[in-house]
Enzyme design. Structure first.
Site, PDB file in Angstrom:
ATOM      1  N   LEU A   9      17.542  82.391   2.520  1.00  6.49           N
ATOM      2  CA  LEU A   9      19.600  81.935   3.276  1.00  6.49           C
ATOM      3  C   LEU A   9      19.848  82.630   4.263  1.00  6.49           C
ATOM      4  CD1 LEU A   9      19.781  83.471  -0.886  1.00  6.49           C
ATOM      5  CD2 LEU A   9      19.813  81.105   0.048  1.00  6.49           C
ATOM      6  N   HIS A  29      39.725 107.552   3.651  1.00  9.70           N
ATOM      7  CA  HIS A  29      40.302 106.444   3.070  1.00  9.70           C
ATOM      8  C   HIS A  29      41.003 105.683   3.935  1.00  9.70           C
ATOM      9  CE1 HIS A  29      43.192 103.441   1.328  1.00  9.70           C
ATOM     10  NE2 HIS A  29      44.161 104.280   2.001  1.00  9.70           N
ATOM     11  N   LYS A  51      18.595  88.212  12.935  1.00 12.69           N
ATOM     12  CA  LYS A  51      20.092  89.159  13.034  1.00 12.69           C
ATOM     13  C   LYS A  51      20.615  88.883  15.208  1.00 12.69           C
ATOM     14  CE  LYS A  51      18.514  90.183   9.947  1.00 12.69           C
ATOM     15  NZ  LYS A  51      17.542  90.021   9.017  1.00 12.69           N
TER      16      LYS A  51
HETATM   17  P1  NAI Z   1      11.011  85.479  -1.582  1.00 11.53           P
HETATM   18  O1  NAI Z   1      10.068  85.878  -1.949  1.00 11.53           O
HETATM   19  O2  NAI Z   1      11.819  86.545  -0.696  1.00 11.53           O
HETATM   20  O3  NAI Z   1      11.289  84.058  -1.500  1.00 11.53           O
HETATM   21  C1  NAI Z   1      10.396  82.537  -1.883  1.00 11.53           C
HETATM   22  C2  NAI Z   1      11.229  81.961  -2.294  1.00 11.53           C
HETATM   23  O4  NAI Z   1      10.745  80.689  -2.464  1.00 11.53           O
HETATM   24  C3  NAI Z   1      11.459  82.634  -4.037  1.00 11.53           C
HETATM   25  O5  NAI Z   1      12.967  82.146  -4.819  1.00 11.53           O
HETATM   26  C4  NAI Z   1      10.108  81.384  -5.476  1.00 11.53           C
HETATM   27  O6  NAI Z   1      10.877  81.439  -6.576  1.00 11.53           O
HETATM   28  C5  NAI Z   1      11.180  80.427  -4.362  1.00 11.53           C
HETATM   29  N1  NAI Z   1       9.874  79.149  -4.179  1.00 11.53           N
HETATM   30  C6  NAI Z   1       7.976  79.765  -4.141  1.00 11.53           C
HETATM   31  N2  NAI Z   1       7.300  78.468  -4.626  1.00 11.53           N
HETATM   32  C7  NAI Z   1       8.361  77.619  -4.665  1.00 11.53           C
HETATM   33  C8  NAI Z   1       8.179  76.174  -4.604  1.00 11.53           C
HETATM   34  N3  NAI Z   1       6.892  75.734  -4.251  1.00 11.53           N
HETATM   35  N4  NAI Z   1       9.400  75.307  -4.168  1.00 11.53           N
HETATM   36  C9  NAI Z   1      10.813  75.847  -4.317  1.00 11.53           C
HETATM   37  N5  NAI Z   1      10.450  77.180  -4.436  1.00 11.53           N
HETATM   38  C10 NAI Z   1       9.978  78.014  -4.268  1.00 11.53           C
HETATM   39  O7  NAI Z   1       9.974  84.892   0.060  1.00 11.53           O
HETATM   40  P2  NAI Z   1      10.266  84.358   1.929  1.00 11.53           P
HETATM   41  O8  NAI Z   1      12.335  84.238   1.818  1.00 11.53           O
HETATM   42  O9  NAI Z   1       9.921  83.705   2.606  1.00 11.53           O
HETATM   43  O10 NAI Z   1      10.637  85.878   2.745  1.00 11.53           O
HETATM   44  C11 NAI Z   1       9.090  86.426   2.515  1.00 11.53           C
HETATM   45  C12 NAI Z   1       9.274  87.917   3.119  1.00 11.53           C
HETATM   46  O11 NAI Z   1      10.374  88.465   3.955  1.00 11.53           O
HETATM   47  C13 NAI Z   1       9.954  88.602   1.640  1.00 11.53           C
HETATM   48  O12 NAI Z   1       8.639  89.701   0.672  1.00 11.53           O
HETATM   49  C14 NAI Z   1      11.103  89.659   1.924  1.00 11.53           C
HETATM   50  O13 NAI Z   1      10.914  90.852   1.798  1.00 11.53           O
HETATM   51  C15 NAI Z   1      10.513  89.303   3.479  1.00 11.53           C
HETATM   52  N6  NAI Z   1      12.179  89.414   4.273  1.00 11.53           N
HETATM   53  C16 NAI Z   1      12.637  89.943   4.408  1.00 11.53           C
HETATM   54  C17 NAI Z   1      13.681  89.709   4.721  1.00 11.53           C
HETATM   55  C18 NAI Z   1      15.043  90.990   5.007  1.00 11.53           C
HETATM   56  O14 NAI Z   1      15.021  91.905   4.829  1.00 11.53           O
HETATM   57  N7  NAI Z   1      16.009  90.853   5.152  1.00 11.53           N
HETATM   58  C19 NAI Z   1      14.623  89.042   5.826  1.00 11.53           C
HETATM   59  C20 NAI Z   1      13.511  88.032   6.020  1.00 11.53           C
HETATM   60  C21 NAI Z   1      12.445  88.114   5.103  1.00 11.53           C
END
Ligand code: NAI
Length: 463
Positions: free
Chosen positions: A183, A442, A52
């Site tokens: 993202l 508002h 952040k």
């Molecule tokens: P994520 O589960 O959000 O997304 C992983 C993405 O990778 C999915 O879209 C999936 O379809 C894709 N994917 C899986 N295998 C793949 C492959 N072999 N090739 C291409 N795409 C593939 O996991 P992420 O972004 O790593 O985050 C991990 C955790 O951390 C999540 O549970 C998330 O909620 C948490 N997190 C939360 C944040 C927030 O609340 N703002 C910030 C960062 C992480």
């Protein structure tokens, strides 16, 4: 005689340290084991907080470089001082982790430094020392999921940890996985000048979140310069002197293609981290995905051992872990701790932000629940226009029969803040009409929430 505690928490992330504070507040003699040099876990040290800080700094940079002019503010020669930006991030982290140390002292929580392990029933080992505990709370968190053919070195091929530490802006960043990490961190480096290509296995970004909202968000990201390769998988990433060669194939199979990247960010999810906890010897059962199995009271199959946060099932979110930390401490103290999983918000801290709470349209359709949806775009919101941030909308979903609010999905400016009123509405069992009849100041972005609630009943005023 080993020192004895009412509660020993293993792990000082947002789940563990909050559980320790609540247990101490309730008069229980509490210790928390942490092997990292600082308290706060992944979230404070290498996750939520540093990301952040960089998201804020990079957004400021982008605004100064590209958006101020629209407001008639002329800034010439905007330059990036990445070393300063990174140092500031370090200062933010440091202030936060010191804050948790202060809270431990204030609540008289003992920090046992080292790796904690279940040694025997009612005993936790930390290095050579063994401590007695009437109750043990496991809060060991999660780690990045590895991918075959993509060997992380945290320099050229990084997880979120390395992506927060880059000393130079990559020319081309290839992100594997269009989830939250991909993202958010993709946004940081794109704003600072990188070309960003995101390779995603599925046909959409942010799987699990509301599809219509994410489609609109994807369009905004493309407008910002993000390149998406959906329905694609990475089969290899080979580092070399002139960057990393990434092999991409269609998810369904087919001809492979090569991309050149300076940096590759692997972000395909996280998994429960249970290494070295001594679970097998203690007989603690795991589920099919390697997470610690718990009942509705966070109790494992072994009496006196509980688990919370990323190491158990459910969304891997710091605030979910915190709620569980409070609940489990209250349960141990004989109270009725409880977490309402229907009302846990989720936020993606990009710009615009994406935020949601409750059910998605897809989930309700699958469950056969009849619903009404109301939507209101930020283009029709006066405050959003004044800000110059009109991308996105608020969508509210209510049960058709009762008008009870079931879900809220927002893509837009400050969506992560706006979602709070809807989490409260769902927690209190509000109807869409309750939200619609509540006076909203508002001009505020929150008026888009009220208008979306009016739209559920087909009577939005400003569109
Ligand atoms: P994520 O589960 O959000 O997304 C992983 C993405 O990778 C999915 O879209 C999936 O379809 C894709 N994917 C899986 N295998 C793949 C492959 N072999 N090739 C291409 N795409 C593939 O996991 P992420 O972004 O790593 O985050 C991990 C955790 O951390 C999540 O549970 C998330 O909620 C948490 N997190 C939360 C944040 C927030 O609340 N703002 C910030 C960062 C992480």
């Amino acid at each position: 005689m080993p020192e004895s505690f009412d509660v020993i928490v293993i792990g000082a992330g947002p789940g563990g340290y909050v559980a320790a504070i609540r247990a101490a507040q309730l008069g229980l003699k509490t210790a928390c084991v942490e092997k990292r040099e600082t308290l706060g876990g992944t979230c404070l040290n290498i996750g939520c907080i540093p990301s952040k800080a960089l998201l804020q700094s990079s957004e400021n940079f982008e605004e100064a470089a590209h958006k101020f002019a629209d407001h008639g503010v002329v800034v010439e020669g905007v330059k990036l001082d990445l070393a300063r930006m990174q140092a500031r991030k370090g200062e933010v982290v440091s202030a936060n982790v010191k804050g948790v140390e202060f809270l431990f002292r204030k609540n008289k929580i003992t920090w046992l430094k080292g790796a904690g392990r279940l040694a025997a029933p009612g005993k936790v080992a930390v290095g050579e020392e063994v401590y007695e505990a009437k109750h043990v709370i496991l809060a060991s968190g999660s780690e990045s999921v590895p991918l075959q053919g993509v060997k992380v070195d945290e320099k050229q091929i990084v997880t979120s940890t390395g992506a927060l530490e880059l000393a130079a802006v990559p020319k081309h960043l290839v992100v594997i996985g269009a989830g939250v990490i991909g993202l958010e961190l993709g946004s940081v480096w794109r704003r600072l000048g990188a070309e960003v290509t995101v390779v995603e296995f599925l046909d959409r970004i942010l799987p699990g979140m509301d599809a219509e909202t994410c489609k609109a968000f994807e369009r905004v990201l493309v407008k910002q310069g993000f390149k998406f390769r959906l329905k694609s998988k990475v089969t290899a990433a080979v580092p070399g002197a002139d960057g990393v060669t990434v092999t991409v194939e269609p998810a369904a199979g087919g001809a492979a293609e090569e991309l050149k990247a300076d940096i590759v960010l692997l972000a395909i999810g996280r998994r429960a981290y249970t290494e070295g906890l001594g679970l097998e010897a203690a007989g603690v059962a795991l589920d099919e995905r390697g997470r610690i199995k718990v009942d509705a009271h966070f109790a494992t199959n072994v009496p006196g051992i509980y688990a919370i946060g990323d190491v158990i099932a459910g969304p891997m979110l710091a605030h979910k872990a915190e709620e569980e930390g409070v609940a489990v401490a209250e349960i141990i103290a004989g109270q009725a701790g409880h977490v309402n999983y229907e009302a846990i918000p989720a936020v993606v801290y990009t710009w615009p932000e994406v935020a949601s709470v409750g059910a998605t349209e897809e989930q309700l359709k699958a469950a056969g629940v009849a619903y009404k949806a109301g939507k209101f775009p930020f283009t029709a919101n006066g405050r959003a226009r004044a800000m110059g941030d009109t991308d996105g909308f608020v969508k509210l979903i209510a049960e058709a029969k009762t008008d009870r609010l079931l879900g809220a999905h927002i893509v837009g400016p400050d969506a992560g803040t706006l979602i709070a009123e809807l989490a409260i509405a769902i927690e209190f069992g509000a109807s869409a009409e309750d939200v619609a009849r509540t006076s909203h100041a508002h001009p505020s972005l929150n008026e888009a929430v009220k208008e979306a609630a009016l739209a559920v009943g087909g009577r939005a005023l400003h569109i």
